[in-house]
Write a protein that holds these residues in place. Sequence first.
Motif, PDB file in Angstrom:
ATOM      1  N   ALA A 156     -38.061  11.519 -68.888  1.00  0.00           N
ATOM      2  CA  ALA A 156     -37.343  10.809 -67.832  1.00  0.00           C
ATOM      3  C   ALA A 156     -37.026   9.386 -68.254  1.00  0.00           C
ATOM      4  O   ALA A 156     -37.884   8.679 -68.783  1.00  0.00           O
ATOM      5  CB  ALA A 156     -38.177  10.792 -66.558  1.00  0.00           C
ATOM      6  N   ARG A 157     -35.783   8.975 -67.971  1.00  0.00           N
ATOM      7  CA  ARG A 157     -35.351   7.609 -68.283  1.00  0.00           C
ATOM      8  C   ARG A 157     -34.467   7.104 -67.131  1.00  0.00           C
ATOM      9  O   ARG A 157     -33.368   6.601 -67.335  1.00  0.00           O
ATOM     10  CB  ARG A 157     -34.554   7.573 -69.600  1.00  0.00           C
ATOM     11  N   PHE A 158     -34.948   7.243 -65.922  1.00  0.00           N
ATOM     12  CA  PHE A 158     -34.142   6.910 -64.753  1.00  0.00           C
ATOM     13  C   PHE A 158     -34.109   5.401 -64.516  1.00  0.00           C
ATOM     14  O   PHE A 158     -35.144   4.746 -64.454  1.00  0.00           O
ATOM     15  CB  PHE A 158     -34.695   7.599 -63.503  1.00  0.00           C
ATOM     16  N   ALA A 159     -32.902   4.875 -64.374  1.00  0.00           N
ATOM     17  CA  ALA A 159     -32.760   3.456 -64.055  1.00  0.00           C
ATOM     18  C   ALA A 159     -33.061   3.188 -62.581  1.00  0.00           C
ATOM     19  O   ALA A 159     -33.537   2.117 -62.216  1.00  0.00           O
ATOM     20  CB  ALA A 159     -31.339   2.988 -64.382  1.00  0.00           C
ATOM     21  N   ARG A 160     -32.781   4.187 -61.750  1.00  0.00           N
ATOM     22  CA  ARG A 160     -33.032   4.055 -60.298  1.00  0.00           C
ATOM     23  C   ARG A 160     -33.864   5.240 -59.839  1.00  0.00           C
ATOM     24  O   ARG A 160     -33.398   6.115 -59.112  1.00  0.00           O
ATOM     25  CB  ARG A 160     -31.706   3.987 -59.542  1.00  0.00           C
ATOM     26  N   ARG A 161     -35.110   5.238 -60.263  1.00  0.00           N
ATOM     27  CA  ARG A 161     -35.973   6.393 -60.019  1.00  0.00           C
ATOM     28  C   ARG A 161     -36.149   6.691 -58.521  1.00  0.00           C
ATOM     29  O   ARG A 161     -36.112   7.843 -58.103  1.00  0.00           O
ATOM     30  CB  ARG A 161     -37.336   6.167 -60.671  1.00  0.00           C
ATOM     31  N   ASP A 162     -36.349   5.657 -57.711  1.00  0.00           N
ATOM     32  CA  ASP A 162     -36.556   5.884 -56.278  1.00  0.00           C
ATOM     33  C   ASP A 162     -35.325   6.498 -55.622  1.00  0.00           C
ATOM     34  O   ASP A 162     -35.439   7.362 -54.746  1.00  0.00           O
ATOM     35  CB  ASP A 162     -36.913   4.572 -55.587  1.00  0.00           C
ATOM     36  N   ALA A 163     -34.135   6.057 -56.036  1.00  0.00           N
ATOM     37  CA  ALA A 163     -32.901   6.616 -55.479  1.00  0.00           C
ATOM     38  C   ALA A 163     -32.743   8.079 -55.867  1.00  0.00           C
ATOM     39  O   ALA A 163     -32.326   8.912 -55.058  1.00  0.00           O
ATOM     40  CB  ALA A 163     -31.694   5.800 -55.964  1.00  0.00           C
ATOM     41  N   VAL A 164     -33.086   8.399 -57.114  1.00  0.00           N
ATOM     42  CA  VAL A 164     -33.013   9.784 -57.576  1.00  0.00           C
ATOM     43  C   VAL A 164     -34.016  10.647 -56.817  1.00  0.00           C
ATOM     44  O   VAL A 164     -33.705  11.775 -56.408  1.00  0.00           O
ATOM     45  CB  VAL A 164     -33.264   9.861 -59.098  1.00  0.00           C
ATOM     46  N   ALA A 165     -35.211  10.124 -56.616  1.00  0.00           N
ATOM     47  CA  ALA A 165     -36.232  10.862 -55.874  1.00  0.00           C
ATOM     48  C   ALA A 165     -35.781  11.124 -54.441  1.00  0.00           C
ATOM     49  O   ALA A 165     -35.971  12.232 -53.901  1.00  0.00           O
ATOM     50  CB  ALA A 165     -37.549  10.090 -55.885  1.00  0.00           C
ATOM     51  N   PHE A 166     -35.175  10.118 -53.812  1.00  0.00           N
ATOM     52  CA  PHE A 166     -34.662  10.278 -52.456  1.00  0.00           C
ATOM     53  C   PHE A 166     -33.604  11.369 -52.400  1.00  0.00           C
ATOM     54  O   PHE A 166     -33.612  12.233 -51.514  1.00  0.00           O
ATOM     55  CB  PHE A 166     -34.073   8.956 -51.968  1.00  0.00           C
ATOM     56  N   MET A 167     -32.681  11.349 -53.354  1.00  0.00           N
ATOM     57  CA  MET A 167     -31.600  12.327 -53.354  1.00  0.00           C
ATOM     58  C   MET A 167     -32.134  13.733 -53.594  1.00  0.00           C
ATOM     59  O   MET A 167     -31.673  14.702 -52.972  1.00  0.00           O
ATOM     60  CB  MET A 167     -30.576  11.963 -54.434  1.00  0.00           C
ATOM     61  N   LEU A 168     -33.109  13.859 -54.478  1.00  0.00           N
ATOM     62  CA  LEU A 168     -33.662  15.182 -54.744  1.00  0.00           C
ATOM     63  C   LEU A 168     -34.385  15.716 -53.507  1.00  0.00           C
ATOM     64  O   LEU A 168     -34.271  16.906 -53.173  1.00  0.00           O
ATOM     65  CB  LEU A 168     -34.619  15.123 -55.933  1.00  0.00           C
ATOM     66  N   ALA A 169     -35.109  14.854 -52.804  1.00  0.00           N
ATOM     67  CA  ALA A 169     -35.764  15.274 -51.564  1.00  0.00           C
ATOM     68  C   ALA A 169     -34.734  15.725 -50.534  1.00  0.00           C
ATOM     69  O   ALA A 169     -34.934  16.723 -49.829  1.00  0.00           O
ATOM     70  CB  ALA A 169     -36.607  14.129 -51.006  1.00  0.00           C
ATOM     71  N   ALA A 170     -33.618  14.992 -50.446  1.00  0.00           N
ATOM     72  CA  ALA A 170     -32.551  15.363 -49.521  1.00  0.00           C
ATOM     73  C   ALA A 170     -31.918  16.700 -49.903  1.00  0.00           C
ATOM     74  O   ALA A 170     -31.585  17.519 -49.041  1.00  0.00           O
ATOM     75  CB  ALA A 170     -31.487  14.271 -49.489  1.00  0.00           C
TER      76      ALA A 170
END
Length: 213
Positions: A156-170
């Motif tokens: 994983a090399r996410f620049a916006r990890r929290d945003a990605v996590a939010f979108m995946l949960a959605a």
Amino acid sequence: MTRPAPALLKPRKTPQQTRSAATIGAIHEATIQVLLAEGAGRLTTTRVAERAGVSVGTMYQYYPHKQALLYAIVDRHLQTIMDAMMAAAERLTGSDLAVVAEGLATAWLDAKTADMVASRAIYAIASDFDLTEVMARGMKLMTNVIATLLAAAPDARFARRDAVAFMLAAMLGGSVRVVMESSPTDEDFACLRQELPRACHAYLVAANGVADR
């Protein structure tokens, strides 16, 4: 129809002993059985007490009225799903993105479809309550759990990890809800079980390493 305020739906007390917890469990199971047999319109605390093998007085020690009992059933169902996702996250910690995507999607589907008959009965009454606070708490928990998994994924090399996590949960919550609201067939669930992990992985791959804009 006016929805009762969440503050009015809280149980009068929380079981502290094993025996009390068993009583609550019996009441909850009896509530599901009455829902399935009679429907929410004919459900009464008296019917539930008789099915659970407890007195109405015992029922009122915990739940002041029918709405509080039904709300407890919905809340317990949601908590069971969150517990399953927490357990899955523990198993998946340190895995790569492909395993994380498949593991999360499978765990979510397993939790949502573990008892489809009971789930549909609970889902039918959920709209009677204001679940904003409960759902917001669940979404926050899911986002945090996924963010922690992404932080531990070796690829994983996410620049916006929290945003990605939010979108995946959605994605997980929204896709399953849409299917469950549409009178799904076994083939629909089979398709969802095959395609949801693929969609989650594709999103993670697309978002991985993308610079913040």
